[in-house]
Design an enzyme around this catalytic site. Structure first.
Site, PDB file in Angstrom:
ATOM      1  N   ARG A  96      -3.978   4.544  21.418  1.00  0.00           N
ATOM      2  CA  ARG A  96      -4.787   2.836  20.906  1.00  0.00           C
ATOM      3  C   ARG A  96      -2.847   2.766  20.451  1.00  0.00           C
ATOM      4  O   ARG A  96      -2.432   3.148  19.608  1.00  0.00           O
ATOM      5  CB  ARG A  96      -5.939   2.775  20.062  1.00  0.00           C
ATOM      6  CG  ARG A  96      -5.320   3.419  18.888  1.00  0.00           C
ATOM      7  CD  ARG A  96      -6.395   2.587  17.734  1.00  0.00           C
ATOM      8  NE  ARG A  96      -6.751   1.639  17.191  1.00  0.00           N
ATOM      9  CZ  ARG A  96      -5.627   1.803  15.837  1.00  0.00           C
ATOM     10  NH1 ARG A  96      -4.730   3.148  15.636  1.00  0.00           N
ATOM     11  NH2 ARG A  96      -5.385   0.583  15.486  1.00  0.00           N
ATOM     12  N   GLU A 133     -12.430   5.144   5.684  1.00  0.00           N
ATOM     13  CA  GLU A 133     -11.510   5.500   7.398  1.00  0.00           C
ATOM     14  C   GLU A 133     -12.110   6.727   6.611  1.00  0.00           C
ATOM     15  O   GLU A 133     -11.338   7.331   6.070  1.00  0.00           O
ATOM     16  CB  GLU A 133     -10.353   5.091   7.805  1.00  0.00           C
ATOM     17  CG  GLU A 133     -10.949   3.390   7.652  1.00  0.00           C
ATOM     18  CD  GLU A 133      -9.255   2.789   7.483  1.00  0.00           C
ATOM     19  OE1 GLU A 133      -9.295   2.330   8.984  1.00  0.00           O
ATOM     20  OE2 GLU A 133      -8.314   2.570   7.293  1.00  0.00           O
ATOM     21  N   ALA A 134     -10.888   7.553   7.768  1.00  0.00           N
ATOM     22  CA  ALA A 134     -11.008   9.314   8.062  1.00  0.00           C
ATOM     23  C   ALA A 134      -9.633   9.290   6.695  1.00  0.00           C
ATOM     24  O   ALA A 134      -9.440  10.423   5.911  1.00  0.00           O
ATOM     25  CB  ALA A 134     -10.209   9.879   9.043  1.00  0.00           C
ATOM     26  N   SER A 146       0.690  -1.056  -0.143  1.00  0.00           N
ATOM     27  CA  SER A 146      -0.182   0.046   0.100  1.00  0.00           C
ATOM     28  C   SER A 146       0.750   1.168  -0.360  1.00  0.00           C
ATOM     29  O   SER A 146       1.628   1.052  -1.072  1.00  0.00           O
ATOM     30  CB  SER A 146      -0.355  -0.378   1.144  1.00  0.00           C
ATOM     31  OG  SER A 146      -1.372   1.136   1.086  1.00  0.00           O
ATOM     32  N   THR A 192       0.056  -2.150  12.754  1.00  0.00           N
ATOM     33  CA  THR A 192       0.802  -2.004  11.944  1.00  0.00           C
ATOM     34  C   THR A 192       1.970  -0.968  12.008  1.00  0.00           C
ATOM     35  O   THR A 192       3.017  -1.293  10.994  1.00  0.00           O
ATOM     36  CB  THR A 192       0.333  -1.406  10.374  1.00  0.00           C
ATOM     37  OG1 THR A 192       0.184   0.884  10.910  1.00  0.00           O
ATOM     38  CG2 THR A 192      -1.228  -1.595   9.746  1.00  0.00           C
TER      39      THR A 192
HETATM   40  C1  LIG Z   1      -4.816   6.108  11.948  1.00  0.00           C
HETATM   41  C2  LIG Z   1      -4.383   4.752  10.731  1.00  0.00           C
HETATM   42  O1  LIG Z   1      -4.591   5.750   9.492  1.00  0.00           O
HETATM   43  N1  LIG Z   1      -4.276   3.610  10.862  1.00  0.00           N
HETATM   44  C3  LIG Z   1      -4.477   3.005   9.604  1.00  0.00           C
HETATM   45  C4  LIG Z   1      -3.271   2.723  10.234  1.00  0.00           C
HETATM   46  O2  LIG Z   1      -3.765   1.364  10.626  1.00  0.00           O
HETATM   47  P1  LIG Z   1      -3.068   1.048  12.281  1.00  0.00           P
HETATM   48  O3  LIG Z   1      -3.457  -0.138  12.896  1.00  0.00           O
HETATM   49  O4  LIG Z   1      -2.944   2.210  13.134  1.00  0.00           O
HETATM   50  O5  LIG Z   1      -1.528   0.964  11.762  1.00  0.00           O
HETATM   51  O6  LIG Z   1      -3.241   1.032   9.049  1.00  0.00           O
HETATM   52  C5  LIG Z   1      -4.472   0.453   8.365  1.00  0.00           C
HETATM   53  C6  LIG Z   1      -4.282  -0.241   7.257  1.00  0.00           C
HETATM   54  O7  LIG Z   1      -3.399   0.761   6.235  1.00  0.00           O
HETATM   55  C7  LIG Z   1      -5.555   1.411   8.247  1.00  0.00           C
HETATM   56  O8  LIG Z   1      -6.510   0.940   7.383  1.00  0.00           O
HETATM   57  C8  LIG Z   1      -5.546   2.324   9.741  1.00  0.00           C
HETATM   58  O9  LIG Z   1      -6.790   3.559   9.364  1.00  0.00           O
HETATM   59 MG   LIG Z   2      -4.219   0.890   0.251  1.00  0.00          MG
END
Ligand SMILES: CC(=O)N[C@H]1[C@@H](OP(=O)(O)O)O[C@H](CO)[C@@H](O)[C@@H]1O
Ligand SMILES: [Mg+2]
Length: 548
Positions: free
Chosen positions: A513, A390-391, A67, A517
């Protein structure tokens, strides 16, 4: 005894896992430095085969992408037969198999699963596989196909090479449900193009009168695919598009100073779009991420010369406004449509102003899901029309079978009704399997045209509260345990202190939180003023550091 031990042993030994393997199939599958993924490709491919057997030999997708991550990374994830993510109960199975560091352990873990699922070895598993444009992609894909070739008595596969992530989700679903569409890349373009042009036409518009667009494709696979889409559709549409950051032949440029994540995080124009172009009243700018499953739009507001972002929250509101308005215009002599349930699914990262707008202006329910599109998708399935974003720009609109049946029966009674037809066409235009930058962009264009909204009017629908997202590096992010859709901390015991800080600022909101990832904890803060937001963010971050 059909367990193919010797074939598996040879490929396992060719791509052995590291002795200290500690891999985890997370929010977005496996994602790490591309040099570390070889052994993971074997585990993922085998689990995809077993998943196919467990689903009556339906086709399963394997997408190789990381991604918006840097070019040196890569990743892989499994797509379920109906085009959504691998069910969560399978995640620990992939994780465990990928962490078997010797063939003996690997065999001991796999064999019972194989014997459980491969009960009729005369019917083969079915896999569809693709990758984005990352340099490591073809090597990693080749590891999977080597495995499929040596297990050819058990599996058929189709290699699509380069596709966007949402294209492979769509194609996986088509393989299992012919009524969903043609299981080809061209079939995907046809479905989008036909529904897009017809939606414009029946609402009195044409591709000639849509907004001009500059699309930043993050130097990723979306560039090639958007061009192919435009080629496959009416030529006047391509005159409206200027595609930039399309250097897919320079893999080191992927996501660098461009793309949806860069624009959302830095709140500024990507490289390749200058201030003057972005200030042009008749131009809307948009960015995809590296695998084209996220979209954000933006422009420079001439009234204050400021960069103005139209993120996932704003896209959700725009699409919801169109859908609400079409539903309100449905013929009144049939009350079936009153039974249609609509829900808008967001995460805690959605701006508070957008949530207020949904509840108070659109009069629609707003549901907060855990971060990660699989959680939003799951919640959206509870509604006849489930709109989730998602934002950061990943999202789509899911239309249920009940919705479809009601529309078809309404259309029978009112064959010329434009609102019914438009709703049915939206169902075709918007990718029903996963967020899709190309499809979402077309839906945005159609919504602006039908609602007769300028980008400035869209942006002024509501004004974002100042907000800040910070990454805090801690020793062990697993110590951070949340509840209430990740809006409250259970551990460490600092929630009361966070609540107190929030109460000291106007319209404050903050939550903590662990990232799914990255090895970090995320702190989100929002408040009525930039100063209060900054204060809240700093103070909550301090709490996190002290507690870790
Ligand atoms: C705050 C934020 O943008 N978090 C992202 C990010 O997740 P985290 O769990 O926050 O690392 O990566 C994800 C996968 O691409 C996406 O779904 C999510 O929205
Ligand atoms: Mg992507």
């Amino acid at each position: 005894m059909n367990f193919p031990e010797s074939s598996l042993r040879s490929i396992f030994n060719k791509y052995p896992p590291p002795a200290n393997a500690n891999f985890q199939y997370g929010t977005a599958g496996f994602r790490l430095n591309a040099t570390k993924l070889d052994s993971i490709m074997i585990s993922v491919s085998i689990i995809a085969i077993l998943r196919s057997f467990s689903c009556n030999n339906k086709s399963i997708g394997i997408m190789i992408t990381a991604s918006h991550n840097p070019p040196i990374d890569n990743g892989v994830k499994i797509i379920d037969p109906n085009g959504d993510m691998l069910p969560q109960i399978w995640e620990p199975i992939v994780t465990e198999l990928s962490n078997c560091t010797t063939f003996e352990k690997f065999k001991d873990y796999l064999k019972p699963l194989w014997n459980k699922y491969v009960v009729n070895p005369n019917i083969k598993a079915s896999i569809v596989i693709a990758r984005d444009t990352r340099e490591s992609g073809s090597r990693l894909l080749n590891i999977c196909t080597q495995l499929f070739d040596i297990l050819s008595p058990f599996v058929d596969y189709k290699n699509f090479n380069e596709l966007t992530t949402p294209q492979l989700h769509y194609i996986t679903r088509c393989f299992n449900d012919k009524s969903f569409g043609k299981p080809t890349e061209i079939g995907y373009y046809e479905k989008l193009s036909n529904s897009f042009i017809e939606l414009l036409t029946i609402n009195g518009h044409s591709p000639n009168d849509i907004t001009n667009l500059i699309v930043d494709c993050a130097n990723g696979v979306g560039a090639d695919k958007l061009k192919l889409f435009l080629k496959s559709t009416s030529s006047s549409l391509s005159n409206k598009f200027k595609i930039i950051n399309d250097e897919t032949n320079i893999p080191s440029s992927l996501n660098v100073n461009c793309g949806a994540d860069f624009v959302k995080t830095n709140q500024k124009l990507p490289s390749g779009i200058d201030h003057i172009e972005a200030s042009n009243d008749s131009t809307l700018c948009a960015s995809f991420d590296g695998d084209a499953d996220r979209l954000v739009c933006y422009f420079i507001d001439n009234t204050n010369n400021k960069f103005t972002l139209l993120d996932g929250d704003k896209i959700a509101i725009l699409l919801s406004s169109l859908i609400s308005s079409l539903i309100n215009q449905l013929p009144q002599n049939n009350h079936n449509h009153n039974k249609l349930s609509i829900g808008i699914i967001q995460t805690a990262y959605a701006n508070g102003s957008s949530t207020n707008f949904i509840i108070n202006e659109l009069n629609l329910p707003s549901i907060c899901a855990k971060t990660g599109v699989k959680h939003l998708h799951h919640e959206a399935l509870n509604y006849d029309i489930g709109i989730y974003f998602e934002a950061n720009g990943h999202g789509t609109v899911l239309f249920s079978e009940n919705f479809h049946n009601i529309m078809i029966s309404l259309l029978n009674d009112h064959p010329e009704n434009i609102s019914i037809k438009s709703l049915l066409l939206l169902n075709d235009l918007i990718n029903q399997t996963v967020g899709d930058a190309i499809s979402d962009l077309l839906a945005v264009i159609v919504s602006l045209s039908i609602l007769k909204k300028s980008k400035l009017q869209w942006s002024n629908t509501y004004i974002d509260l100042p907000n800040k997202l910070t990454k805090v590096i801690v020793n062990d992010r697993n110590k951070f345990i949340t509840t209430d859709a990740e809006r409250k901390l259970v551990e460490p015991p600092i929630q009361k202190d966070i609540d107190h800080l929030v109460s000291t600022v106007t319209n404050g909101r903050s939550f903590v939180r662990p990232s799914g990832t990255e090895d970090a904890v995320r702190v989100y803060a929002e408040a009525a003023s930039v100063e209060e937001c900054q204060y809240l963010s700093n103070e909550v971050s301090k709490l996190v550091i002290n507690a870790s």
